[in-house]
Design a protein around this motif. Structure first.
Motif, mmCIF file in Angstrom:
data_model
loop_
_atom_site.group_PDB
_atom_site.id
_atom_site.type_symbol
_atom_site.label_atom_id
_atom_site.label_comp_id
_atom_site.label_asym_id
_atom_site.label_seq_id
_atom_site.Cartn_x
_atom_site.Cartn_y
_atom_site.Cartn_z
ATOM 1 N N THR A 261 8.630 2.971 -2.682
ATOM 2 C CA THR A 261 9.553 3.409 -4.137
ATOM 3 C C THR A 261 10.730 4.006 -3.488
ATOM 4 O O THR A 261 11.670 4.315 -4.644
ATOM 5 C CB THR A 261 8.658 4.444 -4.762
ATOM 6 N N THR A 265 9.544 5.199 2.055
ATOM 7 C CA THR A 265 8.486 5.761 1.355
ATOM 8 C C THR A 265 7.332 4.621 1.063
ATOM 9 O O THR A 265 7.707 4.035 -0.084
ATOM 10 C CB THR A 265 8.976 6.637 -0.079
ATOM 11 N N ALA A 266 6.518 4.504 1.843
ATOM 12 C CA ALA A 266 5.286 3.386 1.322
ATOM 13 C C ALA A 266 4.154 4.024 0.693
ATOM 14 O O ALA A 266 3.950 5.032 0.574
ATOM 15 C CB ALA A 266 4.630 3.007 2.884
ATOM 16 N N GLN A 267 3.703 3.111 -0.448
ATOM 17 C CA GLN A 267 2.952 3.437 -1.339
ATOM 18 C C GLN A 267 1.901 2.067 -1.215
ATOM 19 O O GLN A 267 2.195 0.984 -1.442
ATOM 20 C CB GLN A 267 3.461 3.481 -2.842
ATOM 21 N N VAL A 268 0.609 2.449 -1.167
ATOM 22 C CA VAL A 268 -0.480 1.414 -1.021
ATOM 23 C C VAL A 268 -1.622 1.634 -2.238
ATOM 24 O O VAL A 268 -2.163 2.464 -1.824
ATOM 25 C CB VAL A 268 -1.086 1.162 0.552
ATOM 26 N N ILE A 269 -1.716 0.580 -2.784
ATOM 27 C CA ILE A 269 -2.948 0.349 -3.796
ATOM 28 C C ILE A 269 -3.779 -0.694 -3.302
ATOM 29 O O ILE A 269 -3.475 -1.492 -3.091
ATOM 30 C CB ILE A 269 -2.388 -0.064 -5.340
ATOM 31 N N GLU A 270 -5.215 -0.169 -2.996
ATOM 32 C CA GLU A 270 -6.200 -1.167 -2.695
ATOM 33 C C GLU A 270 -7.293 -1.185 -3.725
ATOM 34 O O GLU A 270 -7.798 -0.222 -4.096
ATOM 35 C CB GLU A 270 -6.720 -0.710 -1.385
ATOM 36 N N TYR A 271 -7.750 -2.641 -3.883
ATOM 37 C CA TYR A 271 -8.866 -2.603 -4.869
ATOM 38 C C TYR A 271 -9.721 -3.666 -3.915
ATOM 39 O O TYR A 271 -9.389 -4.535 -3.597
ATOM 40 C CB TYR A 271 -8.502 -3.638 -6.169
ATOM 41 N N TYR B 271 -11.386 1.511 -5.816
ATOM 42 C CA TYR B 271 -10.045 1.627 -5.786
ATOM 43 C C TYR B 271 -9.621 2.803 -5.041
ATOM 44 O O TYR B 271 -10.040 3.786 -5.193
ATOM 45 C CB TYR B 271 -9.961 1.906 -7.231
ATOM 46 N N SER B 272 -8.363 2.319 -4.219
ATOM 47 C CA SER B 272 -7.790 3.483 -3.668
ATOM 48 C C SER B 272 -6.284 3.430 -3.481
ATOM 49 O O SER B 272 -5.871 2.396 -3.476
ATOM 50 C CB SER B 272 -8.416 3.529 -1.977
ATOM 51 N N LEU B 273 -5.981 4.732 -3.289
ATOM 52 C CA LEU B 273 -4.292 4.898 -3.058
ATOM 53 C C LEU B 273 -3.871 5.517 -2.051
ATOM 54 O O LEU B 273 -4.733 6.598 -1.531
ATOM 55 C CB LEU B 273 -3.849 5.868 -4.607
ATOM 56 N N ALA B 274 -2.981 5.182 -1.274
ATOM 57 C CA ALA B 274 -2.600 6.045 -0.032
ATOM 58 C C ALA B 274 -1.017 6.160 -0.240
ATOM 59 O O ALA B 274 -0.272 5.030 -0.169
ATOM 60 C CB ALA B 274 -2.791 5.098 1.211
ATOM 61 N N LEU B 275 -0.579 7.370 -0.574
ATOM 62 C CA LEU B 275 0.878 7.296 -1.080
ATOM 63 C C LEU B 275 1.699 8.372 -0.325
ATOM 64 O O LEU B 275 1.289 9.441 -0.131
ATOM 65 C CB LEU B 275 0.701 8.104 -2.598
ATOM 66 N N ASP B 276 2.907 7.786 0.108
ATOM 67 C CA ASP B 276 3.665 8.674 1.130
ATOM 68 C C ASP B 276 4.323 9.797 0.062
ATOM 69 O O ASP B 276 4.540 10.745 0.503
ATOM 70 C CB ASP B 276 4.688 7.914 1.551
ATOM 71 N N SER B 277 4.503 9.245 -1.251
ATOM 72 C CA SER B 277 5.180 10.244 -2.161
ATOM 73 C C SER B 277 4.291 10.450 -3.367
ATOM 74 O O SER B 277 4.438 9.511 -4.249
ATOM 75 C CB SER B 277 6.622 9.922 -2.419
ATOM 76 N N PHE B 281 5.282 8.056 -6.683
ATOM 77 C CA PHE B 281 4.173 6.781 -7.338
ATOM 78 C C PHE B 281 3.684 7.259 -8.757
ATOM 79 O O PHE B 281 3.862 6.321 -9.481
ATOM 80 C CB PHE B 281 3.047 7.086 -6.494
#
Lengths: 328, 328
Positions: A261, A265-271, B271-277, B281
């Protein structure tokens, strides 16, 4: 008007059985019966009380059915059945020939609009829930990469290919997602992955009498398109082991959106899905979308729909007020 | 009519900055400006070209704004701003006081219906994407248990509580999901989890001069409600370490639905989120829902909405045809 949602099942293989089982878990739904091209007396439903009718019983445009769930195959059943039934009933199908979905949509949409029915096509988990998550991921994280991995799961098409190899008496094939690739993506990387880096394949084979194991193994792992592009492992097992350890139809997989973003700044969404039974899970998704189809039709929202057109609250038996109070 | 979606940002803290950054990543969106209660000259936006206006510039019902994204707090800003602005503009907010969402919805809905605007409330990731996944999970797997875990993430409320302890000069608190519990659920179990089994808490503390570390530690871990119900770890660090290693605002979490579709057949959706910010996000989610709000408003679908009411395809910049052809 009944407050129950009254369902007919069209076609009765593994998916149809799964729909029958799923309806019994949803108190707001009611099974009218199974409609089959086979002789009705030859069909043995899961529930003793389930009625079985010939397919022609649908021709009279019955008013005791809210939604038909079509459980046939995408190759020859659904291209014909979905438009034909959408001309009389609201329907849900799991049409999964990705390249032809636009044509299928157009055919079903024309029939449904003319008849005032609502037809949710191509639902299940892929296409279906995975398709949704690909779009959520890209809509939210405009910059990034999307990855779909399948497995660990039984692949019908690859199992069929395996069984055509000379010397193979019986066998099954599992597709496995590449764990090292998934770990890299989870850590925020966005690699370009080759076919070999995405999935591996595992074969369990019962040798035909007199067949040479090494020859069979080589024929399998070198088969173009099906196995050659992957790291493929072949395990030789007995007929007894095949019957006892490989009866299930597990499947699942992952949709991962890895984006940024702002700089760094990494953002990971996993399903992800881990399914003991692929057909029972797919059936459960179809049943939830049948609820949505019934509600959309009552609200006058007719024509063909995909998962992208269905507001998520319509899938739940709860009201919008209950969802806002209890689930947000 | 402009084909761009023209956005105003109301309130300019971390979330407002995130929205400004996210809009720049979405070519179909255009930032009209930031609207603030502060003196506009005192606000330093991320982009040199971003215009800053006093809040009163919204009072004239401007026709150069399609959607306002409200970036204020849920305690005192949004309960007043969301209904007031929905009386003039389509809006999106991230109202997250779960217990009061029905009241907030009612107030915004009345204003939006009277004005013919569209107001998507309580979006972001929780409430928001996590809320969606709780409902998808229960609609699809009627029998089962739903689990929400948060973290690893910086908790603002718990960091504030930590800093009120005598002897704490500065500090931050991270919430961690319990990995052993998640592993049990992933394996298909549906345990009843105590508070202690769900999350742990990790504190990084700079001691005040002359404070006794052991006394401070005991005061923290025994604090009722905030830390006593959890396994809490306290790390003492220097002011320099706090500044260099704990500046980010990471967060994330998991929504897991573990169910069965027939005897012994486990199905797990995760469902999962791994957010740097966290704020960047959340802002990205708000921007996607702003696109949906603009489209719904153009289609005449007015009033207050939640994530349950928004068809997923509306979040994407792509057309329904493009989604069907490329993403199903």
């Amino acid at each position: 008007m009944s407050t129950q949602i009254r369902i007919g099942i069209v076609g009765y293989g593994n998916l149809g059985r799964g729909v029958e089982t799923a309806i019994a878990l949803n108190p707001d739904m009611e099974l009218v019966g199974v409609f089959t091209r086979r002789a009705p007396a030859s069909v043995e439903p899961v529930g003793a009380a389930t009625q079985v009718f010939p397919m022609s019983a649908l021709d009279t445009d019955r008013d005791d059915i809210d939604v038909l769930i079509l459980c046939g195959g995408s190759r020859s059943d659904l291209p014909e059945q979905s438009p034909a039934q959408a001309a009389r009933y609201s329907i849900v199908d799991s049409y999964d020939n990705h390249a032809r979905i636009p044509d299928h949509f157009a055919a079903v949409d024309a029939a449904a609009r003319a008849a005032g029915t609502t037809a949710v096509i191509s639902t299940g988990w892929d296409p279906g829930l995975f398709s949704l998550n690909r779009v959520f991921g890209e809509a939210i994280l405009a910059e990034g990469s999307t990855y779909t991995f399948w497995g660990r799961g039984l692949s019908q098409g690859h199992s069929d290919a395996l069984r055509r190899v000379p010397g193979v008496a019986a066998g099954v094939q599992y597709t496995l997602p590449s764990e090292p690739s998934i770990e890299r993506i989870r850590a925020g990387a966005t690699p370009e992955l080759s076919t070999r880096e995405r999935h591996t394949r595992e074969c369990y084979v019962v040798l035909a009498e007199g067949a040479d194991a090494e020859t069979v193994r080589a024929d399998i792992v070198n088969m173009p398109d099906y196995f050659e592009p992957f790291d493929t492992t072949v395990h030789f097992i007995s007929e007894h082991e095949l019957a006892s350890d490989h009866r299930g139809m597990p499947h699942g997989g992952f949709v991962i959106r890895s984006g940024t973003t702002s700089d760094g700044t990494a953002q990971v969404i996993e399903y992800s899905l881990a399914l003991d039974s692929n057909p029972e899970f797919t059936a459960s998704v179809l049943v939830a979308y049948a609820r949505a189809a019934a509600r959309m039709n009552r609200a006058g929202d007719v024509g063909a729909k995909t998962v992208y057109d269905v507001a998520p609250g319509l899938l739940s038996p709860l009201s919008a007020e209950e969802l806002r109070a209890g689930y947000l």
